[in-house]
Design an enzyme around this catalytic site. Structure first.
Site, PDB file in Angstrom:
ATOM      1  N   TYR A 155      57.514  42.354  57.767  1.00 34.49           N
ATOM      2  CA  TYR A 155      56.390  43.106  57.036  1.00 34.49           C
ATOM      3  C   TYR A 155      56.923  44.552  56.550  1.00 34.49           C
ATOM      4  O   TYR A 155      56.759  44.788  55.236  1.00 34.49           O
ATOM      5  CB  TYR A 155      55.252  42.927  57.807  1.00 34.49           C
ATOM      6  CG  TYR A 155      53.875  43.663  57.296  1.00 34.49           C
ATOM      7  CD1 TYR A 155      53.221  43.064  56.183  1.00 34.49           C
ATOM      8  CD2 TYR A 155      53.399  44.582  57.804  1.00 34.49           C
ATOM      9  CE1 TYR A 155      52.189  43.742  55.416  1.00 34.49           C
ATOM     10  CE2 TYR A 155      52.331  45.382  57.227  1.00 34.49           C
ATOM     11  CZ  TYR A 155      51.803  44.807  55.989  1.00 34.49           C
ATOM     12  OH  TYR A 155      50.549  45.390  55.297  1.00 34.49           O
TER      13      TYR A 155
HETATM   14  N1  LIG Z   1      43.812  45.907  56.046  1.00 31.57           N
HETATM   15  C1  LIG Z   1      44.518  46.884  56.495  1.00 31.57           C
HETATM   16  O1  LIG Z   1      44.347  47.645  57.307  1.00 31.57           O
HETATM   17  C2  LIG Z   1      46.012  47.017  55.757  1.00 31.57           C
HETATM   18  C3  LIG Z   1      46.930  47.852  56.333  1.00 31.57           C
HETATM   19  C4  LIG Z   1      48.303  48.170  55.583  1.00 31.57           C
HETATM   20  C5  LIG Z   1      48.505  47.434  54.508  1.00 31.57           C
HETATM   21  N2  LIG Z   1      47.665  46.385  54.115  1.00 31.57           N
HETATM   22  C6  LIG Z   1      48.139  45.947  52.955  1.00 31.57           C
HETATM   23  O2  LIG Z   1      46.669  45.692  52.062  1.00 31.57           O
HETATM   24  C7  LIG Z   1      46.616  44.410  51.180  1.00 31.57           C
HETATM   25  C8  LIG Z   1      45.481  43.612  51.527  1.00 31.57           C
HETATM   26  O3  LIG Z   1      45.465  43.603  52.724  1.00 31.57           O
HETATM   27  P1  LIG Z   1      44.350  42.870  53.454  1.00 31.57           P
HETATM   28  O4  LIG Z   1      44.020  43.127  54.878  1.00 31.57           O
HETATM   29  O5  LIG Z   1      42.735  42.718  52.463  1.00 31.57           O
HETATM   30  O6  LIG Z   1      44.663  41.247  53.708  1.00 31.57           O
HETATM   31  P2  LIG Z   1      43.842  39.684  53.655  1.00 31.57           P
HETATM   32  O7  LIG Z   1      45.174  39.334  54.584  1.00 31.57           O
HETATM   33  O8  LIG Z   1      42.618  40.065  54.377  1.00 31.57           O
HETATM   34  O9  LIG Z   1      43.613  39.396  52.449  1.00 31.57           O
HETATM   35  C9  LIG Z   1      44.723  39.050  51.600  1.00 31.57           C
HETATM   36  C10 LIG Z   1      44.079  38.028  50.431  1.00 31.57           C
HETATM   37  O10 LIG Z   1      45.340  37.427  49.881  1.00 31.57           O
HETATM   38  C11 LIG Z   1      45.306  36.086  49.703  1.00 31.57           C
HETATM   39  N3  LIG Z   1      46.656  35.446  49.852  1.00 31.57           N
HETATM   40  C12 LIG Z   1      47.160  35.226  50.975  1.00 31.57           C
HETATM   41  N4  LIG Z   1      48.410  34.899  50.642  1.00 31.57           N
HETATM   42  C13 LIG Z   1      48.399  34.368  49.423  1.00 31.57           C
HETATM   43  C14 LIG Z   1      49.269  33.733  48.476  1.00 31.57           C
HETATM   44  N5  LIG Z   1      50.398  33.139  48.949  1.00 31.57           N
HETATM   45  N6  LIG Z   1      48.765  33.373  47.347  1.00 31.57           N
HETATM   46  C15 LIG Z   1      47.609  33.814  46.954  1.00 31.57           C
HETATM   47  N7  LIG Z   1      47.037  34.557  47.662  1.00 31.57           N
HETATM   48  C16 LIG Z   1      46.968  35.160  49.048  1.00 31.57           C
HETATM   49  C17 LIG Z   1      44.212  35.569  51.048  1.00 31.57           C
HETATM   50  O11 LIG Z   1      43.655  34.614  50.729  1.00 31.57           O
HETATM   51  C18 LIG Z   1      43.370  36.938  50.883  1.00 31.57           C
HETATM   52  O12 LIG Z   1      42.125  36.418  50.102  1.00 31.57           O
HETATM   53  C19 LIG Z   1      47.959  43.768  51.689  1.00 31.57           C
HETATM   54  O13 LIG Z   1      49.125  44.152  50.900  1.00 31.57           O
HETATM   55  C20 LIG Z   1      48.190  44.363  53.003  1.00 31.57           C
HETATM   56  O14 LIG Z   1      49.533  44.236  53.583  1.00 31.57           O
HETATM   57  C21 LIG Z   1      46.482  46.220  54.790  1.00 31.57           C
END
Ligand SMILES: NC(=O)c1ccc[n+]([C@@H]2O[C@H](COP(=O)([O-])OP(=O)(O)OC[C@H]3O[C@@H](n4cnc5c(N)ncnc54)[C@H](O)[C@@H]3O)[C@@H](O)[C@H]2O)c1
Length: 252
Positions: A155
């Site tokens: 990641y």
């Molecule tokens: N939530 C956090 O605290 C956090 C922290 C650091 C970084 N991030 C980053 O923020 C972004 C969003 O995070 P999140 O927590 O909302 O993620 P999440 O996993 O809750 O949501 C991701 C969404 O992407 C979709 N998805 C996953 N794989 C897919 C694919 N192959 N094709 C199409 N859609 C796909 C899922 O269905 C989901 O709706 C990501 O890039 C994550 O790495 C989040």
């Protein structure tokens, strides 16, 4: 008062749930029409109904971003429907945590295949249209990448690769009036809620390291920061990683 994204067309990957949905809600309330791209068909159909209350033309594109040969077609579908593109948000990213010594190339393939490569392909496919609109790109970074958190090898690598190409793109696309920035969030998404249940001690220790002592709200915190980066309020900001994480990481 004029809304901040009036008449703008946006693509948000992973827009069916979590941070992607939070941003999509914030965008439509500011007047944007949004195409959410997501793997999850069921949640995608539910979310698009909520978005259409604010912007009826918003659309759901069901797609697996790991199918790279289909990515240019996603941009084309949006252009065919709306005739332009103003904002590209590369938000979706799937990966697995594990100790470094257990990591295989397959695990790297998942992280790069869903996070890095779609970001790269969609930026490339969107570029001609973003030149026309003097548009905005928002990519997603992570404190796990910036700080090198344990168990996050695949990641962290993909996230830092995304930051790398975003800085290059900021230099190359800047002369066309295109801004390329990143959000590094901490937010209360389903992914984080699941992780909090699985690893409660790790979760509590993370919370204690956030100066503001809470997780970000999907729409109110991350969504609003994304509105800022998608709007003309941020016209003189490019190539930056904006930490929307309660102060957990302070870039120098
Ligand atoms: N939530 C956090 O605290 C956090 C922290 C650091 C970084 N991030 C980053 O923020 C972004 C969003 O995070 P999140 O927590 O909302 O993620 P999440 O996993 O809750 O949501 C991701 C969404 O992407 C979709 N998805 C996953 N794989 C897919 C694919 N192959 N094709 C199409 N859609 C796909 C899922 O269905 C989901 O709706 C990501 O890039 C994550 O790495 C989040």
């Amino acid at each position: 008062m004029m809304r901040k994204l009036e008449n703008k067309i946006a693509i948000i990957t992973g827009g069916a749930s979590g941070i992607g949905k939070g941003m999509a809600m914030a965008f439509v309330k500011e007047g944007a029409t949004v195409a959410i791209v997501d793997l999850n068909e069921e949640i995608g159909h539910e979310t698009i109904k909520e978005l259409q209350i604010y912007q009826p033309k918003s659309m759901f594109i069901q797609a697996n971003l790991a199918e790279h040969d289909k990515l240019a077609g996603i941009v084309q579908q949006v252009i065919d429907k709306f005739g332009k593109l103003d904002i590209l948000v590369n938000n979706a990213h799937a990966s697995k945590n594990m100790p470094f010594e257990q990591v295989t190339q397959q695990d790297f393939d998942l992280s790069f295949g869903t996070g890095f490569y779609p970001t790269y392909y969609l930026m490339q496919a969107a570029l001609p249209y973003l030149k026309e609109s003097k548009g905005k790109i928002i990519n997603f970074a992570s404190g796990a990448g910036i700080n090198g958190d344990a168990t996050q090898a695949t990641y962290a690598a993909a996230k830092e690769a995304i930051r790398g190409i975003s800085r290059v793109a900021a230099n190359e696309f800047g002369p066309f009036g295109i801004n390329v920035n990143l959000i590094s969030p901490i937010a209360n998404s389903p992914a984080v809620q699941k992780w909090a249940k699985e690893e409660p001690e790790y979760y509590q220790s993370m919370l204690s390291k956030i100066p503001l002592r809470r997780l970000g709200e999907l729409e109110e915190d991350i969504g609003r920061a994304a509105v800022f980066l998608a709007s003309e309020d941020s016209d003189y900001i490019t190539g930056q990683t904006i930490m929307v994480d309660g102060g957990a990481t302070k870039l120098r």
